[in-house]
Write a protein that holds these residues in place. Structure first.
Motif, mmCIF file in Angstrom:
data_model
loop_
_atom_site.group_PDB
_atom_site.id
_atom_site.type_symbol
_atom_site.label_atom_id
_atom_site.label_comp_id
_atom_site.label_asym_id
_atom_site.label_seq_id
_atom_site.Cartn_x
_atom_site.Cartn_y
_atom_site.Cartn_z
ATOM 1 N N ARG A 24 1.510 -12.708 2.623
ATOM 2 C CA ARG A 24 0.328 -13.552 2.485
ATOM 3 C C ARG A 24 -0.157 -13.592 1.041
ATOM 4 N N LEU A 25 -0.007 -12.466 0.330
ATOM 5 C CA LEU A 25 -0.440 -12.394 -1.071
ATOM 6 C C LEU A 25 0.582 -13.001 -2.031
ATOM 7 N N GLY A 26 1.810 -13.179 -1.558
ATOM 8 C CA GLY A 26 2.858 -13.727 -2.412
ATOM 9 C C GLY A 26 3.431 -12.720 -3.384
ATOM 10 N N ILE A 27 3.439 -11.433 -3.007
ATOM 11 C CA ILE A 27 4.002 -10.384 -3.855
ATOM 12 C C ILE A 27 4.985 -9.575 -3.024
ATOM 13 N N SER A 28 5.749 -8.693 -3.695
ATOM 14 C CA SER A 28 6.699 -7.857 -2.977
ATOM 15 C C SER A 28 5.981 -6.711 -2.284
ATOM 16 N N GLN A 29 6.606 -6.194 -1.250
ATOM 17 C CA GLN A 29 6.009 -5.072 -0.532
ATOM 18 C C GLN A 29 5.939 -3.830 -1.413
ATOM 19 N N SER A 30 6.922 -3.652 -2.275
ATOM 20 C CA SER A 30 6.913 -2.477 -3.161
ATOM 21 C C SER A 30 5.755 -2.549 -4.152
ATOM 22 N N ARG A 31 5.473 -3.753 -4.658
ATOM 23 C CA ARG A 31 4.336 -3.898 -5.572
ATOM 24 C C ARG A 31 3.027 -3.610 -4.850
ATOM 25 N N LEU A 32 2.910 -4.106 -3.646
ATOM 26 C CA LEU A 32 1.705 -3.852 -2.872
ATOM 27 C C LEU A 32 1.541 -2.352 -2.611
ATOM 28 N N SER A 33 2.627 -1.688 -2.276
ATOM 29 C CA SER A 33 2.571 -0.245 -2.019
ATOM 30 C C SER A 33 2.117 0.521 -3.250
ATOM 31 N N ARG A 34 2.559 0.072 -4.425
ATOM 32 C CA ARG A 34 2.141 0.752 -5.667
ATOM 33 C C ARG A 34 0.639 0.621 -5.882
ATOM 34 N N HIS A 35 0.089 -0.548 -5.591
ATOM 35 C CA HIS A 35 -1.355 -0.738 -5.751
ATOM 36 C C HIS A 35 -2.141 0.150 -4.779
ATOM 37 N N ILE A 36 -1.673 0.240 -3.546
ATOM 38 C CA ILE A 36 -2.359 1.083 -2.562
ATOM 39 C C ILE A 36 -2.263 2.548 -2.978
ATOM 40 N N ALA A 37 -1.083 2.956 -3.448
ATOM 41 C CA ALA A 37 -0.912 4.336 -3.899
ATOM 42 C C ALA A 37 -1.822 4.645 -5.084
ATOM 43 N N ALA A 38 -1.970 3.672 -6.003
ATOM 44 C CA ALA A 38 -2.838 3.876 -7.165
ATOM 45 C C ALA A 38 -4.292 4.036 -6.734
ATOM 46 N N LEU A 39 -4.713 3.255 -5.753
ATOM 47 C CA LEU A 39 -6.091 3.351 -5.277
ATOM 48 C C LEU A 39 -6.315 4.676 -4.553
ATOM 49 N N GLU A 40 -5.346 5.110 -3.782
ATOM 50 C CA GLU A 40 -5.476 6.398 -3.094
ATOM 51 C C GLU A 40 -5.536 7.546 -4.086
ATOM 52 N N GLU A 41 -4.744 7.447 -5.144
ATOM 53 C CA GLU A 41 -4.771 8.496 -6.172
ATOM 54 C C GLU A 41 -6.108 8.505 -6.901
ATOM 55 N N ALA A 42 -6.615 7.309 -7.238
ATOM 56 C CA ALA A 42 -7.891 7.226 -7.956
ATOM 57 C C ALA A 42 -9.054 7.702 -7.093
ATOM 58 N N SER A 43 -8.992 7.438 -5.792
ATOM 59 C CA SER A 43 -10.085 7.835 -4.903
ATOM 60 C C SER A 43 -9.921 9.257 -4.369
ATOM 61 N N GLY A 44 -8.735 9.812 -4.551
ATOM 62 C CA GLY A 44 -8.502 11.190 -4.147
ATOM 63 C C GLY A 44 -8.422 11.394 -2.645
ATOM 64 N N THR A 45 -8.023 10.353 -1.908
ATOM 65 C CA THR A 45 -7.947 10.482 -0.449
ATOM 66 C C THR A 45 -6.930 9.507 0.105
ATOM 67 N N ARG A 46 -6.447 9.777 1.303
ATOM 68 C CA ARG A 46 -5.535 8.866 1.983
ATOM 69 C C ARG A 46 -6.352 7.785 2.668
ATOM 70 N N LEU A 47 -5.987 6.535 2.467
ATOM 71 C CA LEU A 47 -6.752 5.410 2.994
ATOM 72 C C LEU A 47 -6.143 4.820 4.261
ATOM 73 N N PHE A 48 -4.843 5.007 4.443
ATOM 74 C CA PHE A 48 -4.158 4.446 5.607
ATOM 75 C C PHE A 48 -3.304 5.505 6.284
ATOM 76 N N ASP A 49 -3.259 5.432 7.594
ATOM 77 C CA ASP A 49 -2.242 6.140 8.371
ATOM 78 C C ASP A 49 -1.118 5.154 8.625
ATOM 79 N N ARG A 50 0.067 5.468 8.124
ATOM 80 C CA ARG A 50 1.195 4.540 8.218
ATOM 81 C C ARG A 50 2.137 4.966 9.331
ATOM 82 N N THR A 51 2.442 4.034 10.213
ATOM 83 C CA THR A 51 3.385 4.268 11.299
ATOM 84 C C THR A 51 4.362 3.102 11.346
ATOM 85 N N THR A 52 5.307 3.170 12.250
ATOM 86 C CA THR A 52 6.262 2.065 12.397
ATOM 87 C C THR A 52 5.586 0.804 12.916
#
Length: 294
Positions: A24-52
């Motif tokens: 929907r955003l028009g970007i790769s899944q790996s790029r999106l994952s990097r942004h989420i990881a960066a936000l989790e690192e900056a906030s110091g907490t896990r934001l999502f529980d990831r499952t299949t």
């Protein structure tokens, strides 16, 4: 913190899946994952529980989601003030019940292009509910007033439904003169376990023991079956009244419902959404007479 990280976080939170959010955003899944990881690192907490099955907000993620939506709303409001209120451009997705969407709104979509040449309209006329918080639609037409969520709600129009059959069917099967006569006719209705809102459970308002001999999951499909002479069905008056081959039966029996126009609170400052909502309201008011029984 980078606002893009928050923007991508909101997309995943609303979509519930990394892959579809990235598309929907028009970007790769790996790029999106990097942004989420960066936000989790900056906030110091896990934001999502990831499952299949997808990505679900954690408790901290849900708290951040509320804040991020508030910030997003302020940014949209600021952009609207800077950009002025005359520019209506972009895309508006309208979700609607299939009867209203296909039979009424689709033939009138040209009005939106005439009024706003830079506005793109996406109409999704399907028999289901739409999640405005997950951005499945910008505007939704709903049967019955919603009572949950941070929503803006406007009553669009009341409408009526009646019993109809084709002249060919009545010539073959006879004319019912009382509600009990319906038991001896082929009845067309919804697939019961696929009815997506209690507001559509109106068959027993016509007969206490109504059972559909032919069940179709969409209003358009039921209407087509009635037109083809398959039996007696409950049809929207605004769809059936223009067909000279259809007969409205037992006119003392009818169901009444209302369509409601709904959008998310965060879109209250989006000029494209407000313009589309106002024009839709105008179109319906101009032809309000179509929606109630004669």
């Amino acid at each position: 913190m980078n606002w893009d990280d928050f923007r991508y976080f909101l997309a995943v939170a609303r979509d519930g899946q990394m892959l579809s959010a990235a598309a929907r955003l028009g970007i790769s899944q790996s790029r999106l994952s990097r942004h989420i990881a960066a936000l989790e690192e900056a906030s110091g907490t896990r934001l999502f529980d990831r499952t299949t099955r997808g990505s679900t907000l954690t408790e901290d993620g849900a708290a951040l989601f509320v804040t991020a939506e508030r910030v997003e709303a302020e940014i949209l409001a600021g952009a609207a003030r800077i950009g002025g209120h005359d520019a209506v451009a972009g895309t508006v997705r309208i979700g609607a019940p299939d009867g209203f969407g296909s039979a009424f709104l689709a033939p009138r979509l040209g009005r939106f292009r005439s009024a706003y040449p830079d506005l793109r309209i996406q109409l999704v006329p399907v028999p289901r509910s739409f999640s405005l918080s997950e951005r499945e639609a910008d505007l939704a037409i709903m049967v019955g007033r919603p009572d949950k969520g941070r929503l803006r709600v406007r009553k669009l129009v009341p409408y009526s439904l009646g019993l109809y059959a084709s002249r060919a069917y009545l010539d073959r099967a006879g004319l019912p003169t009382t509600p009990d006569d319906l038991r001896h006719h082929t009845r067309i209705g919804y697939v019961d376990d696929l009815v997506y809102t209690p507001e559509l459970n109106y068959a027993r308002e016509f007969h206490r023991d109504w059972q559909s001999d032919i069940a179709v999951a969409t209003a358009i499909g039921q209407f087509a079956a009635v037109q083809a002479g398959a039996g007696i069905g409950i049809c929207h008056d605004f769809m059936a009244r223009g067909d000279a081959d259809l007969v409205r039966l037992l006119p003392e029996l009818e169901a009444r419902r209302s369509y409601w126009l709904v959008w998310h609170e965060n879109l209250r400052v989006a000029r494209r959404v407000q313009a589309a909502a106002d024009l839709l309201d105008t179109i319906v008011r101009e032809e309000r007479h179509l929606f109630a029984a004669d």
